[in-house]
Design a protein around this motif. Structure first.
Motif, PDB file in Angstrom:
ATOM      1  N   MET A   1       0.764  -1.094  -0.053  1.00 32.92           N
ATOM      2  CA  MET A   1      -0.039   0.104  -0.144  1.00 32.92           C
ATOM      3  C   MET A   1       0.978   1.203  -0.035  1.00 32.92           C
ATOM      4  O   MET A   1       1.615   1.367   0.744  1.00 32.92           O
ATOM      5  N   LYS A   2       0.506   2.051  -0.855  1.00 30.84           N
ATOM      6  CA  LYS A   2       1.210   3.561  -0.705  1.00 30.84           C
ATOM      7  C   LYS A   2       0.832   4.374   0.076  1.00 30.84           C
ATOM      8  O   LYS A   2      -0.645   4.457   0.455  1.00 30.84           O
ATOM      9  N   LYS A   3       1.865   5.311   0.642  1.00 30.14           N
ATOM     10  CA  LYS A   3       1.218   6.171   1.551  1.00 30.14           C
ATOM     11  C   LYS A   3       1.678   7.260   1.218  1.00 30.14           C
ATOM     12  O   LYS A   3       2.660   7.748   0.384  1.00 30.14           O
ATOM     13  N   ALA A   4       1.023   8.400   1.773  1.00 29.75           N
ATOM     14  CA  ALA A   4       1.187   9.829   1.463  1.00 29.75           C
ATOM     15  C   ALA A   4       1.109  10.723   2.732  1.00 29.75           C
ATOM     16  O   ALA A   4       0.362  10.504   3.584  1.00 29.75           O
ATOM     17  N   ILE A   5       2.389  11.356   3.244  1.00 31.18           N
ATOM     18  CA  ILE A   5       2.457  12.020   4.496  1.00 31.18           C
ATOM     19  C   ILE A   5       2.806  13.539   3.915  1.00 31.18           C
ATOM     20  O   ILE A   5       3.614  13.931   3.205  1.00 31.18           O
ATOM     21  N   GLN A  23      10.448   2.654   4.992  1.00 34.55           N
ATOM     22  CA  GLN A  23       9.229   2.483   4.402  1.00 34.55           C
ATOM     23  C   GLN A  23       9.418   3.054   2.948  1.00 34.55           C
ATOM     24  O   GLN A  23       9.176   4.158   2.853  1.00 34.55           O
ATOM     25  N   TYR A  24       9.264   1.917   1.921  1.00 35.45           N
ATOM     26  CA  TYR A  24       9.531   2.456   0.566  1.00 35.45           C
ATOM     27  C   TYR A  24       8.098   2.610  -0.030  1.00 35.45           C
ATOM     28  O   TYR A  24       7.157   2.511   0.491  1.00 35.45           O
ATOM     29  N   GLU A  25       8.322   3.257  -1.253  1.00 38.74           N
ATOM     30  CA  GLU A  25       6.848   3.811  -2.038  1.00 38.74           C
ATOM     31  C   GLU A  25       6.170   4.818  -1.122  1.00 38.74           C
ATOM     32  O   GLU A  25       4.892   4.793  -1.208  1.00 38.74           O
ATOM     33  N   VAL A  26       6.785   5.560  -0.439  1.00 43.70           N
ATOM     34  CA  VAL A  26       6.052   6.639   0.366  1.00 43.70           C
ATOM     35  C   VAL A  26       6.246   7.738  -0.365  1.00 43.70           C
ATOM     36  O   VAL A  26       7.367   8.010  -0.867  1.00 43.70           O
ATOM     37  N   THR A  27       5.189   8.641  -0.326  1.00 39.36           N
ATOM     38  CA  THR A  27       5.464   9.947  -1.098  1.00 39.36           C
ATOM     39  C   THR A  27       4.991  11.264   0.038  1.00 39.36           C
ATOM     40  O   THR A  27       4.128  11.025   0.824  1.00 39.36           O
ATOM     41  N   VAL A  28       6.156  11.903   0.256  1.00 43.39           N
ATOM     42  CA  VAL A  28       6.078  12.986   1.431  1.00 43.39           C
ATOM     43  C   VAL A  28       5.958  14.337   0.861  1.00 43.39           C
ATOM     44  O   VAL A  28       6.841  14.743  -0.191  1.00 43.39           O
ATOM     45  N   LEU A  29       4.896  15.198   1.235  1.00 40.17           N
ATOM     46  CA  LEU A  29       4.886  16.554   0.645  1.00 40.17           C
ATOM     47  C   LEU A  29       5.528  17.351   1.859  1.00 40.17           C
ATOM     48  O   LEU A  29       4.906  17.410   3.091  1.00 40.17           O
ATOM     49  N   GLU A  30       6.603  18.264   1.647  1.00 45.23           N
ATOM     50  CA  GLU A  30       7.046  18.872   2.697  1.00 45.23           C
ATOM     51  C   GLU A  30       6.909  20.310   2.266  1.00 45.23           C
ATOM     52  O   GLU A  30       6.946  20.813   1.347  1.00 45.23           O
ATOM     53  N   GLY A  47      14.009   6.148   0.482  1.00 50.21           N
ATOM     54  CA  GLY A  47      14.742   5.501  -0.535  1.00 50.21           C
ATOM     55  C   GLY A  47      14.516   5.900  -1.895  1.00 50.21           C
ATOM     56  O   GLY A  47      13.527   6.650  -2.366  1.00 50.21           O
ATOM     57  N   PRO A  48      15.068   5.001  -2.901  1.00 50.22           N
ATOM     58  CA  PRO A  48      14.768   5.457  -4.188  1.00 50.22           C
ATOM     59  C   PRO A  48      13.387   4.971  -4.853  1.00 50.22           C
ATOM     60  O   PRO A  48      13.004   5.742  -5.878  1.00 50.22           O
ATOM     61  N   GLN A  49      12.470   4.153  -4.123  1.00 45.36           N
ATOM     62  CA  GLN A  49      11.048   4.185  -4.476  1.00 45.36           C
ATOM     63  C   GLN A  49      10.190   5.140  -3.900  1.00 45.36           C
ATOM     64  O   GLN A  49       8.970   5.312  -4.453  1.00 45.36           O
ATOM     65  N   GLY A  50      10.720   5.699  -2.969  1.00 37.25           N
ATOM     66  CA  GLY A  50       9.833   6.919  -2.418  1.00 37.25           C
ATOM     67  C   GLY A  50       9.897   8.179  -3.074  1.00 37.25           C
ATOM     68  O   GLY A  50      10.571   8.342  -4.065  1.00 37.25           O
ATOM     69  N   LYS A  51       9.323   9.167  -2.770  1.00 37.81           N
ATOM     70  CA  LYS A  51       9.192  10.578  -3.416  1.00 37.81           C
ATOM     71  C   LYS A  51       9.018  11.589  -2.263  1.00 37.81           C
ATOM     72  O   LYS A  51       8.166  11.419  -1.599  1.00 37.81           O
ATOM     73  N   VAL A  52       9.815  12.651  -2.269  1.00 38.39           N
ATOM     74  CA  VAL A  52       9.731  13.801  -1.636  1.00 38.39           C
ATOM     75  C   VAL A  52       9.285  14.972  -2.532  1.00 38.39           C
ATOM     76  O   VAL A  52      10.307  15.418  -3.278  1.00 38.39           O
ATOM     77  N   ILE A  53       8.329  15.609  -2.264  1.00 37.44           N
ATOM     78  CA  ILE A  53       7.831  16.797  -3.057  1.00 37.44           C
ATOM     79  C   ILE A  53       7.958  18.036  -1.859  1.00 37.44           C
ATOM     80  O   ILE A  53       7.385  17.986  -0.955  1.00 37.44           O
ATOM     81  N   SER A  54       8.808  19.044  -2.246  1.00 35.11           N
ATOM     82  CA  SER A  54       9.109  20.220  -1.300  1.00 35.11           C
ATOM     83  C   SER A  54       8.760  21.321  -1.932  1.00 35.11           C
ATOM     84  O   SER A  54       9.123  21.767  -3.044  1.00 35.11           O
TER      85      SER A  54
END
Length: 64
Positions: A1-5, A23-30, A47-54
């Motif tokens: 399951m993908k998560k968004a934080i 915790q991979y495949e997590v998208t974080v909005l900073e 990690g490489p499967q996750g994403k950070v949008i700042s």
């Protein structure tokens, strides 16, 4: 399951980065890039499967 934080600036950011470790495949909005220190910690945590949008409303911070 993908998560968004969603993460705001402040002292809690480091705790959140630690909680995300591995915790991979997590998208974080900073909200509030600032110096980019927390952004870097979050990217490392998800990690490489996750994403950070700042995002930052200050133009000088958007070019870092």
């Amino acid at each position: 399951m993908k998560k968004a934080i969603v993460v705001g600036s402040g002292a809690g950011g480091a705790t959140i980065a630690k909680e995300l470790q591995g915790q991979y495949e997590v998208t974080v909005l900073e909200a509030g890039t600032g110096s980019g220190g927390l952004t870097t910690a979050l990217a490392s945590a998800v990690g490489p499967q996750g994403k950070v949008i700042s995002i930052d409303r200050r133009e000088d911070m958007q070019t870092l």
